[in-house]
Design a protein around this motif. Sequence first.
Motif, PDB file in Angstrom:
ATOM      1  N   MET A  13       0.777  -1.136   0.163  1.00 23.76           N
ATOM      2  CA  MET A  13       0.081  -0.001  -0.043  1.00 23.76           C
ATOM      3  C   MET A  13       0.768   1.319   0.078  1.00 23.76           C
ATOM      4  SD  MET A  13      -2.589   1.047   3.026  1.00 23.76           S
ATOM      5  CE  MET A  13      -1.424   1.211   4.136  1.00 23.76           C
ATOM      6  N   THR A  14       1.897   1.278   0.921  1.00 29.19           N
ATOM      7  CA  THR A  14       2.630   2.432   0.984  1.00 29.19           C
ATOM      8  C   THR A  14       3.771   2.679  -0.325  1.00 29.19           C
ATOM      9  OG1 THR A  14       4.628   1.425   2.127  1.00 29.19           O
ATOM     10  CG2 THR A  14       2.938   2.386   3.396  1.00 29.19           C
ATOM     11  N   SER A  15       3.841   1.600  -1.068  1.00 28.34           N
ATOM     12  CA  SER A  15       4.635   1.588  -2.183  1.00 28.34           C
ATOM     13  C   SER A  15       3.706   2.118  -3.537  1.00 28.34           C
ATOM     14  CB  SER A  15       5.166   0.229  -2.637  1.00 28.34           C
ATOM     15  OG  SER A  15       5.861   0.132  -3.644  1.00 28.34           O
ATOM     16  N   ALA A  16       2.532   2.041  -3.256  1.00 30.28           N
ATOM     17  CA  ALA A  16       1.600   2.598  -4.252  1.00 30.28           C
ATOM     18  C   ALA A  16       1.361   4.183  -4.270  1.00 30.28           C
ATOM     19  CB  ALA A  16       0.329   2.015  -4.134  1.00 30.28           C
ATOM     20  N   MET A  17       1.736   4.534  -2.953  1.00 33.03           N
ATOM     21  CA  MET A  17       1.651   6.065  -2.499  1.00 33.03           C
ATOM     22  C   MET A  17       2.586   6.818  -3.349  1.00 33.03           C
ATOM     23  SD  MET A  17       1.020   5.880   1.419  1.00 33.03           S
ATOM     24  CE  MET A  17      -0.459   4.996   2.459  1.00 33.03           C
ATOM     25  N   THR A  18       3.855   6.292  -3.545  1.00 35.64           N
ATOM     26  CA  THR A  18       4.907   7.192  -3.858  1.00 35.64           C
ATOM     27  C   THR A  18       5.774   6.352  -4.958  1.00 35.64           C
ATOM     28  OG1 THR A  18       6.968   8.081  -3.114  1.00 35.64           O
ATOM     29  CG2 THR A  18       6.076   6.393  -1.693  1.00 35.64           C
ATOM     30  N   SER A  19       6.523   7.256  -5.648  1.00 33.89           N
ATOM     31  CA  SER A  19       7.593   6.549  -6.697  1.00 33.89           C
ATOM     32  C   SER A  19       8.815   6.386  -5.943  1.00 33.89           C
ATOM     33  CB  SER A  19       7.577   7.195  -8.063  1.00 33.89           C
ATOM     34  OG  SER A  19       7.756   8.738  -7.735  1.00 33.89           O
TER      35      SER A  19
ATOM     36  N   LEU B  27      -4.884  -4.248   0.468  1.00 35.53           N
ATOM     37  CA  LEU B  27      -4.602  -4.444  -0.947  1.00 35.53           C
ATOM     38  C   LEU B  27      -5.829  -3.519  -1.750  1.00 35.53           C
ATOM     39  CD1 LEU B  27      -3.703  -8.252  -1.323  1.00 35.53           C
ATOM     40  CD2 LEU B  27      -2.178  -6.216  -1.350  1.00 35.53           C
ATOM     41  N   PHE B  28      -6.844  -3.521  -0.903  1.00 39.15           N
ATOM     42  CA  PHE B  28      -8.063  -2.582  -1.528  1.00 39.15           C
ATOM     43  C   PHE B  28      -7.498  -1.142  -1.561  1.00 39.15           C
ATOM     44  CE2 PHE B  28     -11.829  -0.184  -0.734  1.00 39.15           C
ATOM     45  CZ  PHE B  28     -12.578  -0.381  -1.745  1.00 39.15           C
ATOM     46  N   THR B  29      -6.882  -0.769  -0.627  1.00 41.51           N
ATOM     47  CA  THR B  29      -6.586   0.543  -0.474  1.00 41.51           C
ATOM     48  C   THR B  29      -5.353   0.876  -1.461  1.00 41.51           C
ATOM     49  OG1 THR B  29      -6.739   0.436   1.859  1.00 41.51           O
ATOM     50  CG2 THR B  29      -5.759   2.363   1.027  1.00 41.51           C
ATOM     51  N   THR B  30      -4.346  -0.201  -1.899  1.00 41.39           N
ATOM     52  CA  THR B  30      -3.562  -0.088  -2.903  1.00 41.39           C
ATOM     53  C   THR B  30      -4.151   0.069  -4.111  1.00 41.39           C
ATOM     54  OG1 THR B  30      -2.227  -1.822  -1.913  1.00 41.39           O
ATOM     55  CG2 THR B  30      -1.622  -1.281  -4.001  1.00 41.39           C
ATOM     56  N   ALA B  31      -5.211  -0.682  -4.688  1.00 38.01           N
ATOM     57  CA  ALA B  31      -6.141  -0.514  -5.506  1.00 38.01           C
ATOM     58  C   ALA B  31      -6.559   0.958  -6.008  1.00 38.01           C
ATOM     59  CB  ALA B  31      -7.310  -1.534  -5.861  1.00 38.01           C
ATOM     60  N   MET B  32      -6.927   1.427  -4.947  1.00 39.02           N
ATOM     61  CA  MET B  32      -7.717   2.838  -4.699  1.00 39.02           C
ATOM     62  C   MET B  32      -6.554   3.907  -5.084  1.00 39.02           C
ATOM     63  SD  MET B  32     -10.801   2.762  -4.217  1.00 39.02           S
ATOM     64  CE  MET B  32     -10.948   1.308  -5.069  1.00 39.02           C
ATOM     65  N   LEU B  33      -5.322   3.467  -4.433  1.00 41.15           N
ATOM     66  CA  LEU B  33      -4.249   4.321  -4.848  1.00 41.15           C
ATOM     67  C   LEU B  33      -3.938   4.511  -6.135  1.00 41.15           C
ATOM     68  CD1 LEU B  33      -2.090   3.685  -1.414  1.00 41.15           C
ATOM     69  CD2 LEU B  33      -3.211   5.925  -1.976  1.00 41.15           C
ATOM     70  N   LEU B  34      -3.789   3.228  -6.654  1.00 39.70           N
ATOM     71  CA  LEU B  34      -3.275   3.002  -8.079  1.00 39.70           C
ATOM     72  C   LEU B  34      -4.323   3.631  -9.030  1.00 39.70           C
ATOM     73  CD1 LEU B  34      -1.698  -0.440  -8.003  1.00 39.70           C
ATOM     74  CD2 LEU B  34      -0.476   1.518  -8.264  1.00 39.70           C
ATOM     75  N   LYS B  35      -5.600   3.681  -8.820  1.00 38.52           N
ATOM     76  CA  LYS B  35      -6.865   4.296  -9.514  1.00 38.52           C
ATOM     77  C   LYS B  35      -6.515   5.739  -9.408  1.00 38.52           C
ATOM     78  CE  LYS B  35     -11.515   4.082 -10.202  1.00 38.52           C
ATOM     79  NZ  LYS B  35     -12.844   3.830  -9.706  1.00 38.52           N
ATOM     80  N   ASN B  36      -6.304   6.104  -8.368  1.00 34.14           N
ATOM     81  CA  ASN B  36      -6.104   7.691  -8.037  1.00 34.14           C
ATOM     82  C   ASN B  36      -4.829   8.210  -8.886  1.00 34.14           C
ATOM     83  OD1 ASN B  36      -6.572  10.198  -6.698  1.00 34.14           O
ATOM     84  ND2 ASN B  36      -4.844   9.959  -5.603  1.00 34.14           N
ATOM     85  N   HIS B  37      -3.757   7.185  -8.831  1.00 35.24           N
ATOM     86  CA  HIS B  37      -2.533   7.562  -9.421  1.00 35.24           C
ATOM     87  C   HIS B  37      -2.550   7.808 -11.045  1.00 35.24           C
ATOM     88  CE1 HIS B  37       1.641   7.415 -10.729  1.00 35.24           C
ATOM     89  NE2 HIS B  37       1.356   6.407 -11.549  1.00 35.24           N
ATOM     90  N   ARG B  38      -3.332   6.905 -11.551  1.00 31.54           N
ATOM     91  CA  ARG B  38      -3.972   6.741 -13.048  1.00 31.54           C
ATOM     92  C   ARG B  38      -4.786   7.929 -13.439  1.00 31.54           C
ATOM     93  NH1 ARG B  38      -5.508   0.962 -13.555  1.00 31.54           N
ATOM     94  NH2 ARG B  38      -6.162   1.315 -15.668  1.00 31.54           N
ATOM     95  N   SER B  39      -5.330   8.674 -12.384  1.00 33.49           N
ATOM     96  CA  SER B  39      -6.518   9.583 -12.881  1.00 33.49           C
ATOM     97  C   SER B  39      -5.914  10.922 -12.338  1.00 33.49           C
ATOM     98  CB  SER B  39      -7.748   9.400 -12.419  1.00 33.49           C
ATOM     99  OG  SER B  39      -7.750   9.449 -10.842  1.00 33.49           O
TER     100      SER B  39
END
Lengths: 245, 335
Positions: free
Chosen positions: A154-160, A233-245
Motif C-alpha cells: 500500500m505504501t509503495s503505491a503511494m509514492t515513486s 490491497l484494496f487501498t493499494t487498488a484505490m491509490l493506483l486508481k488515483n495515480h492513474r487519474s
Amino acid sequence: MAFLNIWNITRRELVSYFNSPVSYVFIVIFLLLSGFFTFMVGDFFGRGESDLYAFFQWFPWLFLVLVPALGMNIWADEKRMGTIELLFSLPLTTFQCISGKFLAAWGFLIFAVLLTFPIVITVAWLGDPDYGPIICGYAGCFLLGGAYLGITCMTSAMTSSQVVSFIISEVICLFLIFCGWGPFTDMLVNWAPAWLIDTAASFSVMSHFTSIRRGVIDSRDIIYYCSIIVFSLFTTAMLLKNHRS
Amino acid sequence: MPEAGLYNAGAPEVAAGGEMIRVENLFKWYSRRLAVNDLSFSVNRGDILGFIGPNGAGKSTTMRMITGYLPPSLGCVLINGIDMARFPIKAKSRIGYLPENAPLYSNMSVMAFLKFIALMRGFRGRTALGKVNEVLERCFLENVRHQRIDTLSKGYRHRTCFAQSIIHDPDILVLDEPTDGLDPNQKREIRKLIREMGRTKAIVLSTHILEEVETVCSKVLVISDGKKVFDGVPSGLKAMSERAGDVLIGINSEDRREIIETFENIELCDKVEINQGCDVMSIRLCPMKGIPAEQIKLAAVRLCMQNGWPIDALSITQGTLADVFHKITESQKES
C-alpha cells in the motif's frame, strides 16, 4: 483466465526476485538476524525447553525491518520506471496485477522463512518438542509477514520513492506493534479507560501473533491478519486508481 | 486473438464501417488544469494517423486514454466498437501500445520479457514461443534475444518495446513517439515497419518530427493546448500554408525592367514578389483566392513565351508543415 493472469504476474515477479542478488542478500541477512536473536538475545539454550518460543518471539521486530525492505519497490519501481503504463495497458484488471505482485512477494518471504528449517531440526534433535505450536508459529509468521507486506504494498503505491515507501510502512507497522505491546499499554493504564486500551490492543499484531505462536488457532486472529491484507490491497487498488487519474 | 475474460462478456464487437478507433468529446482534467479539451476523431483500418502538437499539448494524455491507462474525465473511447470504459479488457486486447520512452522490465532478458507479454496476451506454450520468435525476427532482435534489457542500447530497447506492442498482431497500434532517440537508420527501419503494418491496421502515432508525418502518415491531427486545431490529410495541412499554391518562376534575361513591369501588372494575383538575383530573376506570384495555381502558371509561361524570356525554373510551391504547424499552434495559444 483471471488465475492465469495472476499466475503469470506472480511467476514474472518470482523469477525477478530469484534473479536479483539483492534478494539473496535479504535471505542471508534474515537468516543471520533470526539466528542471532534466537540464540544470543532469546537465550535459546538457557531456557532449557524444547520449543521455538525464543525463535518466534522476535519475528514481529525482525519483519518490521525486513518486510518493508522487501516490498518497498513493488509499485514504487513500476512508477519510477514507467512500466506501470505498460502493465495497465495489458488486458488484465487492477486486482489481478495487485494480487500477482503481492503473492510473489509473499511467496518469496515464505520461502525465506522456510529456510529456517534447521532450527526445527535442532530442537527436534535436542529434545522432544510439541510440533503443534511449531507449525502454528510458522503459520503465524506467514500471516504476520503477509500483513506487513500488504501494508508495504500500500505504501509503495503511494509514492515513486522506495525510501519514502519504506519509512511510511515502518511507521505503520511499528504502530501496529506498539498498540498492543506491554510497556505501551502500561503507559495508557493510568489515564485511558479500559475499553480504549482493549480496542487499541486488539489492533495490535503482537497480541494476535502471541496466541498463534502458542499453538492456539483462533479464527479471530486469522480474520485479523486476512483483514489487514485485504484492506491494504484494496487501498493499494484505490491509490493506483488515483495515480492513474 | 486471445480470449477475453468473463469480465467483458457481452461486449459488442461491431464497429461502424472500417472504423477502428472513435474518440468522442474527450476531456481530461488534471486537478484544475484542462489537458484535453473536447477532442473527437476517428481512425479507420488502413489509416496511419499522425498526432502532432507542441510539448504539453495533450498528445500522450490522449494516447493514454485511448489505451485505457488513464480514464477520461468526460467523453468516450470506442475501440472497434467496444467502449473502453465499460469493457476495458476486451478493448485492450485489440490494442498494441508503445508508451513514451519505451518502458521495460530492465532485469529481464529480451526473450523472457517478450514471452511474459505473449502469455499476458493470452498465448500458451509453443504458440507463445512462436509469437516471440516471430517478433524477434520482425524487429531485428535475434542477436540480443538472451541479453538483459538493462544492457541494451536505446535503439534495441525501443525495438523491444515496439516488439511487445505487435506480438499479438493487434488491429490497432498506438505508438507514442516511436522513433524518439533512434539513429537515422533505425528510424528508417521503424518507419518502414509502420508503413507495412499500416496497410492492414489502424495506427495512431505521435511525433515531434514533421517529416515523419509526411513520409509515414495518411492522416494528421494537430492539437494545441488540448484542443483539436486540424484533422485531415498531410497535403491538406500543407495547403494551409500561406506560401502553398504560389507560382515560382525563374527568368534568365537582361530585360529586367520590362519583366518587372509585366509581372507587376499580371492579372488574378494578390501579390507579386520579385527577387533580382545575379543571373536569374525569381518571381513569386500569389494567386487570388479561388484562382487555381495552374492558371497563373500557364499565364506566366505564356507571357514569357510572347516576350522571348527564357524560363530557368518553374514550380508551384506546396508550403511546409513546419510553417503551418507554427501558425496554427501559435494562433490557438493566442486565442
